[in-house]
Design a protein around this motif. Structure first.
Motif, PDB file in Angstrom:
ATOM      1  N   HIS A 178       0.717  -1.146   0.078  1.00 53.15           N
ATOM      2  CA  HIS A 178      -0.100  -0.134  -0.060  1.00 53.15           C
ATOM      3  C   HIS A 178       1.053   1.337   0.025  1.00 53.15           C
ATOM      4  O   HIS A 178       0.820   2.250  -0.904  1.00 53.15           O
ATOM      5  N   GLU A 179       1.696   1.137   0.906  1.00 56.13           N
ATOM      6  CA  GLU A 179       2.611   2.644   1.063  1.00 56.13           C
ATOM      7  C   GLU A 179       3.478   2.717  -0.207  1.00 56.13           C
ATOM      8  O   GLU A 179       3.914   3.745  -0.591  1.00 56.13           O
ATOM      9  N   HIS A 209       1.682   4.489  -2.909  1.00 58.35           N
ATOM     10  CA  HIS A 209       1.940   6.023  -2.801  1.00 58.35           C
ATOM     11  C   HIS A 209       3.499   6.572  -3.289  1.00 58.35           C
ATOM     12  O   HIS A 209       3.498   7.415  -3.966  1.00 58.35           O
ATOM     13  N   GLU A 255      -5.815   7.837  -2.215  1.00 58.89           N
ATOM     14  CA  GLU A 255      -5.589   6.592  -1.639  1.00 58.89           C
ATOM     15  C   GLU A 255      -5.967   5.529  -2.792  1.00 58.89           C
ATOM     16  O   GLU A 255      -5.595   4.288  -2.713  1.00 58.89           O
ATOM     17  N   SER A 290      -2.405   3.840  -4.310  1.00 60.51           N
ATOM     18  CA  SER A 290      -1.937   2.953  -3.190  1.00 60.51           C
ATOM     19  C   SER A 290      -2.696   1.592  -3.007  1.00 60.51           C
ATOM     20  O   SER A 290      -2.296   0.709  -2.739  1.00 60.51           O
TER      21      SER A 290
HETATM   22 ZN   LIG Z   1      -2.484   5.274   2.183  1.00 61.17          ZN
END
Ligand SMILES: [Zn+2]
Length: 409
Positions: free
Chosen positions: A196-197, A200, A225, A228
């Protein structure tokens, strides 16, 4: 004074949703099906509870307790055993980096000559397909006493062609720090967080804009979001799992039945989780759309206001209160999410639609990755977010994919 009927309209205008009716419509569309799913889960948990505590009434506060019992009974994979197969470096190189290489043609080289801001932060140079330098990512995975909790990405240098600047981003997590000389073994949730990170990070690294203020993740809250969340999906890709989920001592791949059990448990408990989020989103809208004369004049009526709002939206379930009740719903009063708590869902709308698009083309397809990179990640906040989306996808996001994902059809 600004000509908006309420604060929610002012907020929605700046986001991808564009207007309060668009936000209301998406939330309303989900409500009946999500209620139904939660009710189904409630009935099955209540039945199990009756066996555990005969004669007692199943209440909201029993939910997670019984849910964990049922989870352990139904899902045959022991989370603590998974860890031996999820060694941090392997997950990073053969999972997270490998997915980005397959999709975007970029590669990563550890730069031991560059020091991070702390001893255990490692710096990786990011190279484009032609070998040129694209930027750098600082990987800072482990807990330490002075570190804030949670996981996040930070942009240290924003990409800009005007200033001829390559991006430098961080990937900051709070995984358990390994003992000296020991490998760092992750939980499955940690793996998802890392992906997820890194989604980004990719938004920052693959940015291709003129002005630094428009680079990478400088996009509306209900958009940020989305990349990600999309990146999480590659954690589940069988081809990649076979590479990154290997025993840290023997190199054996993770047993197939465990992977299947993980896949099977992916939607466990989702009815309740979706309903409590949806209820919080609707509650946020209710507070910020209410005209002044409809707001409670007395602190004692705050709960009444909340109850009426949930009932009007069709999401008042006695066993599933909203994720945050009004009195401690910090995000929406002073936390920057006022009338914007729906953002997570709006991001997920595009996330689900994009994942469906990748599925049609092949999940690790280089050409599909290239299109996502150039048309969606590259422009960052330099173009209207929904315009970027339409340019990448060729259409508006289709809510059908989101409805399918949350089990509502
Ligand atoms: Zn996030």
């Amino acid at each position: 004074m600004l000509g908006y009927p309420h604060h929610a309209a002012y907020v929605a205008e700046d986001g991808c949703a564009g207007s309060t009716p668009a936000v209301d419509e998406l939330l309303a569309r989900l409500a009946p099906g999500v209620m139904e799913n939660a009710q189904r889960e409630a009935e099955s948990l209540a039945a199990r509870f009756a066996e555990i505590a005969p004669g007692e009434t199943f209440e909201a506060w029993d939910w997670h307790y019984v849910e964990e019992i049922v989870r352990a009974e139904q899902l045959t994979v022991d989370q603590s055993l998974l860890r031996s197969y999820l060694e941090f470096d392997r997950v990073l190189h053969d999972g997270v980096f490998a997915a980005a290489t397959a999709l975007y043609g970029i590669t990563f080289r550890e730069r031991e000559d560059l020091v991070g801001y702390t001893g255990d932060a490692r710096v990786f140079g990011v190279l484009d397909a032609d070998g040129s330098t694209l930027g750098a990512v600082v990987i800072d995975p482990f807990t330490r006493p002075t570190k804030q909790g949670g996981a996040w990405m930070t942009s240290l240098v924003d990409q800009s062609t005007l200033l001829d600047r390559a991006p430098v981003v961080t990937n900051t997590c709070n995984f358990p720090a390994p003992a000296p000389g020991q490998p760092s073994l992750l939980s499955w949730d940690n793996v998802i967080t890392l992906f997820h990170e890194f989604g980004h990070d990719l938004h920052g690294l693959l940015s291709d804009v003129r002005y630094p203020s428009r680079s990478g993740t400088s996009v509306p809250r209900d958009f940020v979001e989305f990349p990600s969340q999309v990146n999480e999906i590659w954690a589940w890709e069988p081809e990649l799992i076979a590479r990154y989920a290997r025993h840290h001592e023997t190199g054996e791949p993770m047993p197939r039945e465990w992977i299947e059990a993980l896949q099977a448990g992916r939607h466990f408990g989702e009815g309740q989780a979706t309903l409590e989020l949806l209820a919080a989103m609707l509650l946020d809208q209710a507070w910020h759309q209410a005209p002044a004369d409809r707001l409670p004049g007395d602190p004692d009526d705050v709960e009444g206001f909340e109850q009426r709002a949930l009932e009007a939206a069709g999401v008042a379930h006695p066993l599933v209160p909203p994720r945050y009740r009004s009195a401690y719903f910090q995000h929406i009063f002073g936390g920057g999410y006022s009338a914007a708590y729906y953002s997570y869902l709006w991001s997920e709308l595009m996330d689900a639609d994009t994942v469906a698009w990748f599925r049609e083309r092949g999940m690790l397809d280089r050409e599909a990755g290239e299109r996502f990179r150039r048309r969606l990640l590259g422009p960052g906040g330099s173009v209207d977010a929904m315009e970027t989306y339409r340019d990448f996808r060729g259409s508006e996001p289709d809510p059908r994919h989101l409805l399918e994902r949350v089990g509502v059809s």
